[in-house]
Design a protein around this motif. Structure first.
Motif, PDB file in Angstrom:
ATOM      1  N   GLU A 566       0.819  -1.208   0.000  1.00  0.00           N
ATOM      2  CA  GLU A 566       0.000   0.000   0.000  1.00  0.00           C
ATOM      3  C   GLU A 566       0.858   1.266   0.000  1.00  0.00           C
ATOM      4  OE1 GLU A 566      -3.190   0.221  -0.354  1.00  0.00           O
ATOM      5  OE2 GLU A 566      -3.655  -1.917  -0.255  1.00  0.00           O
ATOM      6  N   LEU A 567       1.913   1.245   0.771  1.00  0.00           N
ATOM      7  CA  LEU A 567       2.796   2.418   0.825  1.00  0.00           C
ATOM      8  C   LEU A 567       3.547   2.599  -0.482  1.00  0.00           C
ATOM      9  CD1 LEU A 567       3.675   4.687   2.660  1.00  0.00           C
ATOM     10  CD2 LEU A 567       5.496   3.217   3.560  1.00  0.00           C
ATOM     11  N   THR A 568       3.926   1.507  -1.123  1.00  0.00           N
ATOM     12  CA  THR A 568       4.574   1.605  -2.432  1.00  0.00           C
ATOM     13  C   THR A 568       3.631   2.222  -3.445  1.00  0.00           C
ATOM     14  OG1 THR A 568       5.922  -0.355  -1.913  1.00  0.00           O
ATOM     15  CG2 THR A 568       5.738   0.270  -4.229  1.00  0.00           C
ATOM     16  N   GLU A 569       2.392   1.813  -3.383  1.00  0.00           N
ATOM     17  CA  GLU A 569       1.397   2.389  -4.287  1.00  0.00           C
ATOM     18  C   GLU A 569       1.183   3.873  -3.992  1.00  0.00           C
ATOM     19  OE1 GLU A 569      -1.126   2.598  -7.440  1.00  0.00           O
ATOM     20  OE2 GLU A 569       0.152   0.902  -6.839  1.00  0.00           O
ATOM     21  N   ALA A 618      13.626  14.258  -7.234  1.00  0.00           N
ATOM     22  CA  ALA A 618      12.531  13.298  -7.000  1.00  0.00           C
ATOM     23  C   ALA A 618      12.861  12.320  -5.889  1.00  0.00           C
ATOM     24  CB  ALA A 618      12.223  12.552  -8.298  1.00  0.00           C
ATOM     25  N   THR A 619      14.080  11.778  -5.919  1.00  0.00           N
ATOM     26  CA  THR A 619      14.448  10.773  -4.905  1.00  0.00           C
ATOM     27  C   THR A 619      14.510  11.368  -3.517  1.00  0.00           C
ATOM     28  OG1 THR A 619      15.714   9.570  -6.595  1.00  0.00           O
ATOM     29  CG2 THR A 619      16.140   9.020  -4.296  1.00  0.00           C
ATOM     30  N   GLU A 620      15.116  12.551  -3.424  1.00  0.00           N
ATOM     31  CA  GLU A 620      15.206  13.206  -2.123  1.00  0.00           C
ATOM     32  C   GLU A 620      13.820  13.599  -1.621  1.00  0.00           C
ATOM     33  OE1 GLU A 620      17.798  13.426  -0.276  1.00  0.00           O
ATOM     34  OE2 GLU A 620      19.088  12.472  -1.774  1.00  0.00           O
ATOM     35  N   LEU A 633      15.973   1.296   5.305  1.00  0.00           N
ATOM     36  CA  LEU A 633      16.141   0.319   4.235  1.00  0.00           C
ATOM     37  C   LEU A 633      14.808   0.023   3.560  1.00  0.00           C
ATOM     38  CD1 LEU A 633      18.624  -2.216   5.895  1.00  0.00           C
ATOM     39  CD2 LEU A 633      19.133  -0.459   4.183  1.00  0.00           C
ATOM     40  N   LEU A 634      13.775  -0.088   4.381  1.00  0.00           N
ATOM     41  CA  LEU A 634      12.454  -0.328   3.806  1.00  0.00           C
ATOM     42  C   LEU A 634      12.011   0.889   2.978  1.00  0.00           C
ATOM     43  CD1 LEU A 634       9.932  -2.074   3.539  1.00  0.00           C
ATOM     44  CD2 LEU A 634       9.090  -1.037   5.670  1.00  0.00           C
ATOM     45  N   ALA A 635      12.290   2.098   3.479  1.00  0.00           N
ATOM     46  CA  ALA A 635      11.929   3.299   2.711  1.00  0.00           C
ATOM     47  C   ALA A 635      12.642   3.305   1.365  1.00  0.00           C
ATOM     48  CB  ALA A 635      12.291   4.534   3.524  1.00  0.00           C
ATOM     49  N   ARG A 636      13.908   2.945   1.360  1.00  0.00           N
ATOM     50  CA  ARG A 636      14.637   2.903   0.100  1.00  0.00           C
ATOM     51  C   ARG A 636      14.047   1.864  -0.842  1.00  0.00           C
ATOM     52  NH1 ARG A 636      21.144   1.606  -0.449  1.00  0.00           N
ATOM     53  NH2 ARG A 636      21.221   1.660  -2.733  1.00  0.00           N
TER      54      ARG A 636
END
Length: 694
Positions: A566-569, A618-620, A633-636
């Protein structure tokens, strides 16, 4: 020999003279035989050997007579010899005359003796006739005397074996006499008499056997009653803390076991006395007040030294365990050191006390010394465990602390395992300890549920901070303490059993708080709800992983993955929105939809400018978007997956734009230079996007 020789053999002169004188007048017929006889005689004389014994004896006699070898002596030798022979014969005749006279005197004496013997025979016959009845009576008396002596010997042997002296009876039955080796020696003898008296019942006269059996039974009963009272008196003053327990006590118990009823009564009396003593000792250990001056309390009182409630309960359990071990060791010396002697005595006593059988079929199970010892220890310490249970329940009820209640439950469970190994699973003491565990766990659940009820009324979503809420962190801190307590108290090595034993704790101490976090996430918008949920789940998982029996990774991982998707989406959607591609992705499906939605290239140019402004940071910006996600790590990983999905969407948009330019190129009739190509307005490629978002 000389005579015979002289008579048979005439001298040579005689032979010669005779032969010369008679030869002319003797007829010729007679001359030849005489010549032959003489010749034979001469030949015999000449042939005689000097070695012949007779000749040697004759010559020795001649030498002894000192006879000169003259003609006169040779002529008179025979006469002299005959004369001497006659004189010798005269002497012999005279000597025999004297012998004959003496024989006549002997004959007279013998005749007189015969007459005396005959007279004596007459007197003896008369005496025999007179003394015959007396001799017969004497023989009868001697025979009766022999029988009396045999009966006296039998009587003496009977008395020595079956009769106990008054002095021995006093030692055996009198309470004034102490119980010593003489008592046990006499008791053994009386038991032998009682056993042997049963043999007399098989004789013709059973009355004697019955009387001895009855008498020995009375003596045995009196002896066992004396022993029973003596053992009770000794139990009153018995000090089990003294390692040198009297051997007479152990021997007395072994002997008293032959009367199971008396033995059990002694055990009951002993158990009551020991229960009272142990209860007083426990109270003295708690308060510091000594029971008596001979047994002062060593160390500080438990109530004064243990200010922490858990320490207080732990000290009481430790004292009870030490007392149980000491009591068991002392009772082993008292009851088990003799091996199976007590069991054998009880089995023998059951035969004499059939009413003491316990089974329905009249049989009695084999006496087990270890089980009886455990039962006696239970009875000795029941008062201690009763006081300890009351005080522990007071501690649990007076402290509204779930952690304390659970630690007490684990501590009691730990000691239950120790006492079960020491006294057996069926120990009565465990029935006092195990309810404490249930009480502590009920208090733990009640406190936790009250806390959860109060917590649900205060659940409110956090506005800015998406870290795990304080109530969850507090619950996890509490859970760490509970897990450490459980880990140190559970002694089993079975992983499944250890894991299953802690699940109920997780249900009370963790699941309600996770449910509260879930309720908070439902009130938040995306992606805050997923960030908060992941933060809570990650914190919970890391906490539970510290102990294998509490690890719920397999259960929490699907929930984490769901929130991760869900968070990835959400990040993907954020990428599309911030880059401006969301309208293109939503509206453009093919070339026709592109032509209808974006007739003016300026619209694509604006989107391209927005995209160019978005891509460098965008990445930052995405990291800032997920800044409250605690696992970097999960956020990355989430940003990478969202970026990959964004690139795939961009590829689709790029393909539609390229197809649109191709379709327009086929349809243009005028100058190509005057056309505004979509690719020029929207120049970014998917490769560039991947590089910038990598």
């Amino acid at each position: 020999m000389a005579t015979a020789y002289s008579g048979d053999r005439p001298s040579l002169s005689q032979v010669n003279s005779g032969s010369c004188a008679g030869s002319p007048a003797t007829p010729t017929s007679n001359a030849a035989p005489r010549s032959n006889a003489l010749q034979n005689r001469i030949t015999g004389v000449l042939s005689a050997s000097c070695a012949d014994l007779e000749i040697r004896d004759a010559l020795a006699i001649l030498d002894g007579r000192n006879i000169q070898n003259t003609a006169d002596s040779r002529r008179n030798l025979r006469l002299d010899v005959q004369q001497e022979l006659i004189a010798c014969n005269s002497d012999i005749v005279q000597d025999f005359g004297k012998v004959a006279e003496q024989l006549k005197g002997i004959g007279i004496a013998i005749a007189k003796l015969n007459d005396s013997c005959a007279e004596i025979r007459k007197h003896i016959g008369a005496a025999s006739r007179e003394t015959g009845p007396m001799l017969d009576e004497a023989k009868t008396i001697l025979a009766d005397r022999g029988q009396v002596e045999k009966k006296q010997q039998v009587l003496d042997a009977f008395k020595a074996h079956f009769v106990v002296s008054d002095a021995d009876l006093a030692v055996l039955t009198s309470t004034a006499e102490t119980v010593n080796d003489d008592f046990f020696r006499i008791l053994t003898r009386v038991k032998k008499i009682h056993e042997d008296s049963q043999i007399l019942l098989g004789s013709e006269n059973q009355r004697l056997g019955l009387e001895i059996l009855e008498q020995s039974s009375r003596q045995l009963n009196a002896a066992f009653q004396k022993l029973y009272r003596w053992v009770q008196r000794e139990f009153k003053s018995l000090d089990l803390e003294n390692p040198q327990i009297s051997a007479s006590i152990r021997r007395a118990l072994r002997v008293l076991a032959e009367r199971p009823t008396l033995f059990q009564n002694c055990l009951d009396f002993f158990a009551k006395a020991r229960e009272h003593i142990m209860s007083n000792n426990f109270y003295a250990a708690l308060t510091g007040a000594p029971v008596d001056a001979n047994h002062p309390v060593l160390g500080k009182a438990i109530e004064l030294s243990a200010h922490d409630p858990l320490r207080y309960v732990s000290d009481m359990l430790a004292w009870a365990h030490s007392a149980t071990v000491s009591e068991r060791e002392a009772l082993e010396v008292l009851f088990i050191s003799e091996g199976d002697e007590i069991a054998k005595s009880i089995q023998a006593g059951i035969e004499s006390e059939p009413w003491s059988r316990t089974d329905q079929d009249g049989s009695n199970p084999m006496f087990n010394g270890r089980e009886a010892l455990n039962e006696l220890v239970d009875r000795d310490l029941v008062g201690v465990f009763r006081q300890m249970r009351q005080r522990t329940e007071q501690v649990i009820q007076s402290h509204e602390d779930a952690t304390l209640a659970y630690k007490i439950a684990n501590l009691v469970t730990f000691y239950c395992t120790i006492f079960a190994n020491l006294l057996g699973e069926r120990s009565a003491l465990l029935e006092s300890l195990k309810p404490l565990t249930d009480t502590a766990l009920r208090s733990f659940r009640s406190i936790m549920r009250d806390h959860v009820v109060n917590l649900h009324s205060d659940l409110s979503p956090s506005a800015d901070n998406l870290s795990p809420p304080d109530f969850l962190l507090e619950a996890l801190d509490t859970l760490r303490v509970l897990m450490k307590s459980y880990d140190t108290s559970v002694v089993t090595s079975d992983r499944a059993q250890r894991t299953g034993g802690f699940q109920s704790v997780l249900q009370e101490a963790l699941d309600p708080f996770l449910a509260g976090c879930e309720n908070i996430t439902k009130r938040l918008r995306s992606p805050d709800n997923h960030i908060l949920a992941i933060n809570c789940l990650f914190t919970t998982r890391d906490t539970l992983r510290q102990f294998s029996f509490a690890d719920r990774s397999a259960e929490l991982q699907p929930r984490i993955e769901e929130h991760e998707r869900e968070l990835t989406e959400a990040v993907h959607t954020w990428f599309l929105h911030e880059s401006g591609l969301d309208t293109l992705v939503e509206n453009i499906i093919n070339v026709e939809s592109l032509a209808s939605s974006y007739k003016d290239p300026a619209q694509l140019a604006a989107i391209a400018q927005q995209l160019d402004a978005f891509l460098p940071t965008a990445t930052e910006d995405a990291r800032a978007f997920l800044a409250q996600l605690q696992d970097r790590l999960l956020a990355r990983k989430i940003i990478e997956r969202a970026a990959e999905a964004f690139c795939e969407d961009f590829e689709e948009v790029e393909d539609v734009i390229v197809q649109g330019d191709e379709s327009r190129l086929a349809q243009v009739n005028g100058s190509v230079e005057e056309e505004v190509w979509l690719r020029d307005v929207f120049p970014r490629t998917s490769d560039e996007i991947r590089v910038l978002l990598s």
